[in-house]
Design a protein around this motif. Sequence first.
Motif, PDB file in Angstrom:
ATOM      1  N   THR A 198       0.839  -1.198   0.000  1.00  0.00           N
ATOM      2  CA  THR A 198       0.000   0.000   0.000  1.00  0.00           C
ATOM      3  C   THR A 198       0.872   1.245   0.000  1.00  0.00           C
ATOM      4  OG1 THR A 198      -1.841  -1.075   1.143  1.00  0.00           O
ATOM      5  CG2 THR A 198      -1.739   1.315   1.270  1.00  0.00           C
ATOM      6  N   GLN A 199       1.891   1.249   0.854  1.00  0.00           N
ATOM      7  CA  GLN A 199       2.802   2.393   0.923  1.00  0.00           C
ATOM      8  C   GLN A 199       3.561   2.574  -0.383  1.00  0.00           C
ATOM      9  OE1 GLN A 199       5.737   2.143   4.041  1.00  0.00           O
ATOM     10  NE2 GLN A 199       6.262   4.308   3.902  1.00  0.00           N
ATOM     11  N   ILE A 250       2.673   1.642  -3.386  1.00  0.00           N
ATOM     12  CA  ILE A 250       1.751   2.092  -4.438  1.00  0.00           C
ATOM     13  C   ILE A 250       1.367   3.555  -4.233  1.00  0.00           C
ATOM     14  CG2 ILE A 250      -0.591   1.774  -5.345  1.00  0.00           C
ATOM     15  CD1 ILE A 250      -0.152  -1.269  -4.859  1.00  0.00           C
ATOM     16  N   GLU A 251       1.157   3.939  -2.974  1.00  0.00           N
ATOM     17  CA  GLU A 251       0.825   5.340  -2.693  1.00  0.00           C
ATOM     18  C   GLU A 251       1.979   6.273  -3.072  1.00  0.00           C
ATOM     19  OE1 GLU A 251      -1.937   6.591  -1.910  1.00  0.00           O
ATOM     20  OE2 GLU A 251      -3.146   4.946  -1.107  1.00  0.00           O
ATOM     21  N   ASN A 252       3.202   5.767  -3.064  1.00  0.00           N
ATOM     22  CA  ASN A 252       4.377   6.589  -3.385  1.00  0.00           C
ATOM     23  C   ASN A 252       4.641   6.719  -4.871  1.00  0.00           C
ATOM     24  OD1 ASN A 252       4.942   7.147  -0.698  1.00  0.00           O
ATOM     25  ND2 ASN A 252       6.381   5.447  -0.470  1.00  0.00           N
ATOM     26  N   LEU A 262      -7.955  -0.822  -3.807  1.00  0.00           N
ATOM     27  CA  LEU A 262      -6.827   0.017  -4.217  1.00  0.00           C
ATOM     28  C   LEU A 262      -6.875   0.312  -5.714  1.00  0.00           C
ATOM     29  CD1 LEU A 262      -4.524   1.361  -2.744  1.00  0.00           C
ATOM     30  CD2 LEU A 262      -3.102  -0.654  -3.191  1.00  0.00           C
ATOM     31  N   LYS A 300      -9.505   2.990  -6.103  1.00  0.00           N
ATOM     32  CA  LYS A 300      -9.046   4.264  -5.549  1.00  0.00           C
ATOM     33  C   LYS A 300      -8.018   4.933  -6.448  1.00  0.00           C
ATOM     34  CE  LYS A 300      -6.451   6.160  -1.619  1.00  0.00           C
ATOM     35  NZ  LYS A 300      -5.734   5.827  -0.357  1.00  0.00           N
ATOM     36  N   LYS A 301      -7.086   4.146  -6.976  1.00  0.00           N
ATOM     37  CA  LYS A 301      -5.994   4.702  -7.784  1.00  0.00           C
ATOM     38  C   LYS A 301      -6.315   4.704  -9.276  1.00  0.00           C
ATOM     39  CE  LYS A 301      -2.502   5.589  -6.141  1.00  0.00           C
ATOM     40  NZ  LYS A 301      -1.987   6.825  -5.503  1.00  0.00           N
TER      41      LYS A 301
END
Length: 260
Positions: free
Chosen positions: A27-28, A30-32, A72, A75-76
């Motif tokens: 998750t981290q 992908i968020e980056n 995810l 969301k993305k």
Amino acid sequence: MQDELKIALIQSDLVWENPKQNRENFTQKIENILGSVHVIILPEMFTTGFTMNATSVAETMQGETVTWMKDLASKKNVAITGSIIISETNNFYNRLLFVKPNGKIEYYDKCHTFTLVGEHKTFSAGKEKVIIDYKGWKICPLICYDLRFPVWARNTEDYDVLIYIANWPQPRISAWDALLKARAIENMCYCVGVNRVGIDGVDSTYSGHSVVYDVLGNSITSFDPNVEQTQIVVLKKSHIERYRSKLKFLNDRDTFELKS
């Protein structure tokens, strides 16, 4: 149909048999990822590492990891792919999931189970080659040991991208490098390989060597070995069409029928 497909390859260490921690770590990562991409590619068995202890870590298609991937992806606004251990109809599968932003899931069950470590004793082998149509691109997803079997990957469907996700150990990494390049050249497609790094729970060591090769077998990535790293690559349909039109090698491919 769109000319460009932007993909993100995540070369990562994995926490042994710990789906929750691995989901949090990805998750981290992908968020980056900066900017928008179309597809995010994770390694083989990205929630557990390459374990034969399927009974304790297997999930279902309604389980937490599938739900996490769907949430995810939505969301993305991106497709997310990688394999996990799935329990279904009293069998275990090393299943690659391709989760689209709209929640639709396509999947491929690993055909060539790795007999050297007894994967065939725990996991049922898949029987079907799968071609995924996404944004006008035809994608053929395969898993690790499948790489050693060129007939299974042969481009009889005129696909555009061949994806291998893996836990491919460091002692045999030269084979990984050579075979990925060969698959790109012989199939006149982009060939993507995403491998893990680190040391797993049975002391196997992984050095990564994630890569994308173009139709001519040129590497268009620059991953460092042995480190966690994410790279974004833009694939171009015009590149495939140009060289398939100029070099009509696929017109001369052999015809054959696969028999189980």
